[in-house]
Design a protein around this motif. Structure first.
Motif, PDB file in Angstrom:
ATOM      1  N   GLY A 229      34.176  83.043  25.585  1.00 25.56           N
ATOM      2  CA  GLY A 229      32.762  83.016  25.262  1.00 25.56           C
ATOM      3  C   GLY A 229      32.012  81.914  25.983  1.00 25.56           C
ATOM      4  O   GLY A 229      32.538  81.247  26.880  1.00 25.56           O
ATOM      5  N   LYS A 230      30.758  81.693  25.573  1.00 22.81           N
ATOM      6  CA  LYS A 230      29.920  80.700  26.248  1.00 22.81           C
ATOM      7  C   LYS A 230      28.909  80.089  25.288  1.00 22.81           C
ATOM      8  O   LYS A 230      28.573  80.660  24.248  1.00 22.81           O
ATOM      9  CB  LYS A 230      29.199  81.337  27.423  1.00 22.81           C
ATOM     10  N   ILE A 231      28.432  78.904  25.689  1.00 12.34           N
ATOM     11  CA  ILE A 231      27.350  78.210  24.986  1.00 12.34           C
ATOM     12  C   ILE A 231      26.099  78.329  25.847  1.00 12.34           C
ATOM     13  O   ILE A 231      26.117  77.984  27.028  1.00 12.34           O
ATOM     14  CB  ILE A 231      27.676  76.722  24.766  1.00 12.34           C
ATOM     15  N   VAL A 232      25.018  78.806  25.250  1.00 11.99           N
ATOM     16  CA  VAL A 232      23.769  78.993  25.987  1.00 11.99           C
ATOM     17  C   VAL A 232      22.731  78.021  25.444  1.00 11.99           C
ATOM     18  O   VAL A 232      22.474  77.983  24.238  1.00 11.99           O
ATOM     19  CB  VAL A 232      23.250  80.439  25.846  1.00 11.99           C
ATOM     20  N   LYS A 233      22.138  77.222  26.338  1.00 13.97           N
ATOM     21  CA  LYS A 233      21.071  76.314  25.916  1.00 13.97           C
ATOM     22  C   LYS A 233      20.168  75.987  27.099  1.00 13.97           C
ATOM     23  O   LYS A 233      20.569  76.118  28.266  1.00 13.97           O
ATOM     24  CB  LYS A 233      21.638  75.022  25.325  1.00 13.97           C
TER      25      LYS A 233
END
Length: 621
Positions: free
Chosen positions: A59-63
């Protein structure tokens, strides 16, 4: 509303085991989110992933790249050789560098006048005076006074407060806080609550402090068996909705269990060469089996070890005196402990709480006075620093080093392995290394080793640090039924209120006072103005026996006569509700809040009635 930070399809784990997979979570501006779950569920890992401390396995962190995240680690690290000043003040921030130069200069007993004048002008030019005041307030609240001190000389608690101070000074767009109340005294926690709830701060935190959690957070996110559950409300709301969800889960589980039993019978009757037509049912059986296996049986830690017999003489402190570096820590303190004493030890950091505990337990010989311990007194001392476990040792071997078999409160004797299971250490973890345990699991293991000693004089120094809330609830239940002497040091106001009936207040400069009541009652007493004996008001009972009224009208006299009945009614109602409050289950926060609100309302009404009584009484004099 634009999301500041989001996790999409997040998965992570350690030692070939997944903590969670396919998690989705978003945090919006102004949300103050508490992440809750049992020890080992992955709360700290999730915080670090969202704070971009390392990358997820899936998965990934989006910001937004412009969004600044401030992260407070449970055990923060610092650059080698740094002073407090080097760490606190950012090189990129002109205002902070001016403030740093100014603060360092005024610490000098003979500051250079020219440099001081220049700094005055520059601080004014950059509008930094208000900022300087904010920084000094934060540092002072955290007990940070000597900016030139090397960070390497600080204790673990001081380092945690230093890291928190820097984060508060930086005031990021998102606060990510892992156990922010650890190592703070109660006054500082209450100040921090006000600071975090001012403005429109966005916060994600993990905390065991239920008052703090309830006062600060408006969203609860539960991490349970690798899944996320969102609750838009405070902690009391979360408890209500969680109980509803668990009731629903239990109903679903029982249905699945019954269905699995029928399907298992069908599977056993099926011939070895199954038809294609039956394959979908076979697949459904295995899916159902997986779901049933994954379901938790709502296990709880079981604290019911045996208490050693306690004699008449328990412990006597006789005129205890102690100083460190010419500073008075304890001055002429005397106390005789009695059966059933439940004492909360309160006071600001550095006032001598740990010193008093070390004197009580014999780890420190007092400079003055003596400690007289009863022959049957058995200490159980849960220390704030925890135990120094060998990280490469197996969990079960650590327990067996004390005893192979342990006697329980019901008289039964169980093995070390069985006791570990009661403390929620399954066989796989029992035979695993200590290094694989989470911080909270290590604390739970420490607590277990303390209780294995069968103490009748139990001392808990900050037991709530890093323990999950479920374990705390069970600890409270055990302490409520513990018949021995209890001394509790905790910044958890809820625990102090529930468990203590008396306080030792470490006031500083060696003074130790005794207060009969719990912490909330003590705080109320501090806020109540103390009367000068020379101007002391006449009490209600005294007025009743005073000379008859002379200046009241018939209507006023009737009103004064009726006040006595009103006062009695309200006092009886308050007394009944107070008794009810003490009988409510610790986990029923809604009922606790509702009953407390009724008591507060009645007290306010009583205050109004008494105000009128004073007004009428004055006319009779």
């Amino acid at each position: 509303m634009s999301t500041l930070i989001a996790a999409e399809g997040l998965g992570h784990g350690y030692h070939d085991e997944w903590l969670f997979k396919n998690l989705t979570l978003g945090i919006n501006p102004g949300q103050r989110v508490a992440l809750v779950g049992i020890n080992g569920a992955g709360k700290s890992t999730l915080l670090k992933l969202l704070a971009d401390r390392f990358s997820p396995l899936e998965g990934k962190i989006v910001k937004n790249k412009a969004v600044k995240i401030g992260f407070l680690d449970q055990e923060p690290s610092f650059p080698d050789g740094y002073s407090i000043s080097d760490f606190i003040f950012s090189l990129e921030n002109k205002q902070q560098q001016l403030i740093k130069e100014y603060e360092e200069l005024i610490e000098d007993p003979n500051p250079d006048e020219k440099t001081l004048n220049r700094l005055y002008e520059e601080l004014s030019e950059h509008n930094a005076w208000e900022y300087e005041h904010e920084i000094k307030t934060i540092l002072s609240r955290m007990g940070i006074n000597h900016l030139q001190q090397k960070i390497s000389t600080l204790s673990g608690g001081q380092k945690k407060r230093l890291a928190l101070a820097k984060l508060l000074i930086e005031d990021p767009e998102i606060y990510v806080l892992d156990e922010p109340t650890n190592h703070l005294d109660i006054d500082t926690i209450e100040w921090l609550e006000k600071l975090l709830t001012s403005g429109n701060k966005t916060i994600l935190l993990v905390t065991h402090d239920r008052y703090f959690l309830d006062n600060v957070c408006n969203t609860i996110v539960e991490l349970d068996r690798g899944k996320i559950y969102n609750y838009n409300g405070n902690y009391a709301f979360f408890l209500e909705k969680k109980s509803e969800r668990e009731a629903s889960d239990e109903s679903t589980f029982q249905k699945n269990k019954n269905l699995l039993k029928k399907e298992l019978e069908w599977m056993r009757r099926m011939p070895a060469a199954r038809t294609v037509k039956s394959q979908s049912r076979v697949n459904a059986f295995y899916d159902l089996e997986d779901k049933t296996k994954q379901r938790s049986d709502n296990q709880k830690v079981t604290l019911n070890v045996k208490m050693s017999r306690q004699g008449n003489k328990i412990l006597e402190l006789n005129h205890i005196g102690q100083t460190f570096d010419d500073k008075k820590i304890i001055n002429d303190f005397t106390y005789v402990f009695k059966r059933g004493d439940r004492i909360g030890l309160a006071g600001k950091n550095g006032t001598g709480k740990s010193t008093l505990l070390n004197i009580i337990t014999g780890f420190l010989e007092p400079e003055k006075g003596n400690v007289d311990v009863g022959d049957t007194t058995v200490y159980g001392y849960y220390k704030q620093g925890g135990l120094a476990f060998n990280e490469k040792e197996r969990v079960i071997d650590i327990v067996k080093s004390d005893a192979e078999y342990i006697k329980m409160a019901d008289g039964q004797t169980i093995s070390a392995s069985a006791l570990l299971t009661l403390f929620l250490f399954p066989p796989k973890k029992q035979h695993g290394m200590v290094e694989k345990l989470s911080g909270g699991e290590k604390k739970r293991l420490h607590l277990m080793k303390v209780l294995m000693q069968n103490p009748n004089f139990l001392i808990l120094d900050e037991p709530t640090n890093d323990l999950d809330i479920d374990t705390l609830n069970v600890l409270e239940e055990f302490l409520e039924n513990f018949p021995g002497v209890l001394i509790l040091v905790s910044h958890d106001r809820y625990l102090l209120d529930k468990m203590s009936e008396q306080l030792f207040i470490m006031e500083g400069e060696g003074n130790v006072s005794i207060y009969n009541g719990n912490y909330s009652e003590y705080r109320i007493s501090l806020d109540t103005p103390k009367e000068n004996p020379s101007t002391k008001k006449t009490t209600f009972e005294e007025t009743k026996t005073a000379s008859p009224t002379k200046k009241l009208s018939f209507k006023e006299q009737k009103e004064l006569d009726e006040i006595e009945e009103k006062v009695a009614e309200k006092e009886n109602e308050i007394e009944e509700l107070t008794k009810l409050l003490g009988m409510i289950e610790a986990t029923d926060y809604l009922k606790i809040q509702e009953t407390s609100a009724k008591i507060d309302l009645l007290n306010k009404e009583l205050e109004v009635v008494m105000g009128r009584w004073v007004e009428l009484s004055d006319k009779t004099n």
